[in-house]
Scaffold this motif. Sequence first.
Motif, PDB file in Angstrom:
ATOM      1  N   ILE A   1      14.161  83.559  78.891  1.00 40.30           N
ATOM      2  CA  ILE A   1      14.399  84.928  78.969  1.00 40.30           C
ATOM      3  C   ILE A   1      15.122  85.670  77.957  1.00 40.30           C
ATOM      4  O   ILE A   1      14.842  86.806  77.490  1.00 40.30           O
ATOM      5  CB  ILE A   1      15.459  84.840  80.280  1.00 40.30           C
ATOM      6  CG1 ILE A   1      14.807  84.375  81.587  1.00 40.30           C
ATOM      7  CG2 ILE A   1      16.225  86.135  80.514  1.00 40.30           C
ATOM      8  CD1 ILE A   1      15.694  84.349  82.825  1.00 40.30           C
ATOM      9  N   CYS A   2      16.085  84.681  77.373  1.00 37.73           N
ATOM     10  CA  CYS A   2      16.342  85.302  75.889  1.00 37.73           C
ATOM     11  C   CYS A   2      15.304  85.783  74.978  1.00 37.73           C
ATOM     12  O   CYS A   2      15.387  86.918  74.175  1.00 37.73           O
ATOM     13  CB  CYS A   2      17.261  83.993  75.246  1.00 37.73           C
ATOM     14  SG  CYS A   2      17.672  84.442  73.367  1.00 37.73           S
TER      15      CYS A   2
ATOM     16  N   LEU B   1       8.605  84.845  71.951  1.00 32.88           N
ATOM     17  CA  LEU B   1       7.958  84.142  72.685  1.00 32.88           C
ATOM     18  C   LEU B   1       8.779  82.817  73.420  1.00 32.88           C
ATOM     19  O   LEU B   1       8.455  82.260  74.482  1.00 32.88           O
ATOM     20  CB  LEU B   1       6.565  83.457  72.117  1.00 32.88           C
ATOM     21  CG  LEU B   1       5.573  84.644  71.779  1.00 32.88           C
ATOM     22  CD1 LEU B   1       4.466  83.583  71.033  1.00 32.88           C
ATOM     23  CD2 LEU B   1       5.032  85.277  72.839  1.00 32.88           C
ATOM     24  N   GLY B   2       9.944  82.425  72.591  1.00 33.14           N
ATOM     25  CA  GLY B   2      10.591  81.271  73.224  1.00 33.14           C
ATOM     26  C   GLY B   2       9.715  79.964  72.562  1.00 33.14           C
ATOM     27  O   GLY B   2       8.835  79.926  72.014  1.00 33.14           O
TER      28      GLY B   2
ATOM     29  N   VAL C   1       6.281  72.180  72.214  1.00 35.82           N
ATOM     30  CA  VAL C   1       6.216  71.113  73.070  1.00 35.82           C
ATOM     31  C   VAL C   1       5.688  71.052  74.404  1.00 35.82           C
ATOM     32  O   VAL C   1       6.384  71.699  75.063  1.00 35.82           O
ATOM     33  CB  VAL C   1       7.561  70.391  72.929  1.00 35.82           C
ATOM     34  CG1 VAL C   1       7.600  68.947  73.465  1.00 35.82           C
ATOM     35  CG2 VAL C   1       8.170  70.458  71.408  1.00 35.82           C
ATOM     36  N   GLY C   2       4.441  70.822  74.755  1.00 32.53           N
ATOM     37  CA  GLY C   2       4.084  70.937  75.955  1.00 32.53           C
ATOM     38  C   GLY C   2       3.373  72.277  76.258  1.00 32.53           C
ATOM     39  O   GLY C   2       3.612  73.060  75.458  1.00 32.53           O
ATOM     40  N   PRO C   3       2.769  72.374  77.416  1.00 32.94           N
ATOM     41  CA  PRO C   3       1.935  73.710  77.710  1.00 32.94           C
ATOM     42  C   PRO C   3       3.223  74.787  77.986  1.00 32.94           C
ATOM     43  O   PRO C   3       4.148  74.714  78.584  1.00 32.94           O
ATOM     44  CB  PRO C   3       1.206  73.764  79.108  1.00 32.94           C
ATOM     45  CG  PRO C   3       1.837  72.259  79.654  1.00 32.94           C
ATOM     46  CD  PRO C   3       2.306  71.286  78.446  1.00 32.94           C
ATOM     47  N   TRP C   4       3.067  75.969  76.962  1.00 34.94           N
ATOM     48  CA  TRP C   4       4.071  76.956  77.294  1.00 34.94           C
ATOM     49  C   TRP C   4       5.423  76.424  76.855  1.00 34.94           C
ATOM     50  O   TRP C   4       6.335  77.263  77.234  1.00 34.94           O
ATOM     51  CB  TRP C   4       3.949  77.589  78.469  1.00 34.94           C
ATOM     52  CG  TRP C   4       2.629  78.346  78.905  1.00 34.94           C
ATOM     53  CD1 TRP C   4       2.029  79.381  78.286  1.00 34.94           C
ATOM     54  CD2 TRP C   4       1.663  77.593  80.006  1.00 34.94           C
ATOM     55  NE1 TRP C   4       0.833  79.289  79.017  1.00 34.94           N
ATOM     56  CE2 TRP C   4       0.647  78.375  79.964  1.00 34.94           C
ATOM     57  CE3 TRP C   4       1.867  76.630  80.711  1.00 34.94           C
ATOM     58  CZ2 TRP C   4      -0.479  78.014  80.794  1.00 34.94           C
ATOM     59  CZ3 TRP C   4       0.737  76.280  81.502  1.00 34.94           C
ATOM     60  CH2 TRP C   4      -0.418  77.296  81.618  1.00 34.94           C
ATOM     61  N   GLY C   5       5.650  75.194  76.046  1.00 39.11           N
ATOM     62  CA  GLY C   5       6.887  74.844  75.763  1.00 39.11           C
ATOM     63  C   GLY C   5       7.701  74.445  77.056  1.00 39.11           C
ATOM     64  O   GLY C   5       9.019  74.051  76.749  1.00 39.11           O
ATOM     65  N   LEU C   6       7.143  73.822  77.968  1.00 42.55           N
ATOM     66  CA  LEU C   6       7.653  73.327  79.090  1.00 42.55           C
ATOM     67  C   LEU C   6       8.477  72.149  78.856  1.00 42.55           C
ATOM     68  O   LEU C   6       9.411  71.617  79.672  1.00 42.55           O
ATOM     69  CB  LEU C   6       6.629  73.238  80.214  1.00 42.55           C
ATOM     70  CG  LEU C   6       6.225  74.401  80.794  1.00 42.55           C
ATOM     71  CD1 LEU C   6       5.237  74.116  81.939  1.00 42.55           C
ATOM     72  CD2 LEU C   6       7.028  75.550  81.028  1.00 42.55           C
ATOM     73  N   ILE C   7       7.836  71.520  77.976  1.00 41.34           N
ATOM     74  CA  ILE C   7       8.666  69.832  77.534  1.00 41.34           C
ATOM     75  C   ILE C   7       9.718  69.863  76.627  1.00 41.34           C
ATOM     76  O   ILE C   7      10.260  68.950  76.391  1.00 41.34           O
ATOM     77  CB  ILE C   7       7.414  69.131  77.463  1.00 41.34           C
ATOM     78  CG1 ILE C   7       6.661  69.034  78.597  1.00 41.34           C
ATOM     79  CG2 ILE C   7       8.040  67.466  77.496  1.00 41.34           C
ATOM     80  CD1 ILE C   7       5.318  68.160  78.058  1.00 41.34           C
TER      81      ILE C   7
END
Length: 358
Positions: free
Chosen positions: A55-56, A63-64, A68-74
């Motif tokens: 959200i930030c 993009l944030g 790490v992981g798909p879309w940075g989920l991990i």
Amino acid sequence: MLELDKLVTLIHSTLADAIDIEWLVKLIEYVLIGVGFLALYAVLALILILLERKICAYFQCRLGPTRVGPWGLIQPIADMVKILLKEIIKIDKTDWILFKVAPFIVIMGSFCTFGALQFGKGICGVDFNVGLFYMIAISSLGVIGILLAGWASNNKYTLIGAMRSGAQLVSYELSAGIALLTMVVLSGSLQLSEIIEGQAKAWYIFQAPLPAFIAFIIYLIAGHAETNRGPFDLPEAESELTAGYHTEYSGIQFGFFYLAEYLNMFIIAGIATMVFLGGYQPFQINAEWAEGFNNIMAYIPTWAWFFGKVFGLILLSLWVRWTFPRLRIDQLLKLEWKILMPISLLNLLLMSVWVLIF
């Protein structure tokens, strides 16, 4: 409805059949409940960390986390492993005992409050007859840990941050407590399950629209200030105090402060949900023509209602954090003592009159 009643009954019957000693069965059940709440506590913290970073990034046109992981989920899991592996550095000339105890006090106050939340119908750790009073009291432990951390670190920046945090938390707890007391006047009970059940037909924010809405807004402001998050993040203002009261902490000790900060945000939203927005109760319209709509709303699991409302309030909190600039300490205290406190007291009187009349 998807509830945990059948699972709890199955576990209890299985343990009772396998073990004849009643107290041992209860002990095992208590341990399982504690482990379950610890796991939920950690998972929610990871979700909230990722949610805030995304959200930030959205607010700042970025993009944030993406690597790490798909879309940075991990990414939060990688950060957790990194914190666990980091060395705990011993700082010279500190009060080493208080320095080590402080993070545990902060996390203990947060976790004990977390255990009293009503996550769904019959899904809670404890349900005291003075549950709301218990949550207000036990959550106040955090300020003791913060003051100890600032003092024991033997650092002028940590001490200033701890003093700011103490003044801020003690001040805003008054307005938050009076806002909750206002709703106790309406509900007539301090037990959280009774407060929630009293909102089965209509949430309290609709039962007394004017005083309840005022109390709701005051509680959100005061609760946001109690979490030490922007624009009330003076205790750890990076541009002034490096990192505030936890400047000298590293490794898992810093992780405890980090974890408690995010879960306190969840706890504040959870209390607001239970007291003002019906907790796990579905949205209902008290009219004959809306019977079909009410049945559809009641079909949604109670835990889904609770978490949906809580994360809605968390999104509002993050919106506020990334929108408003940081206040000065005099502005922060003026907001509490000269604005929120008088309005809270007048609103408590208004709610008392409202209950007597209606």
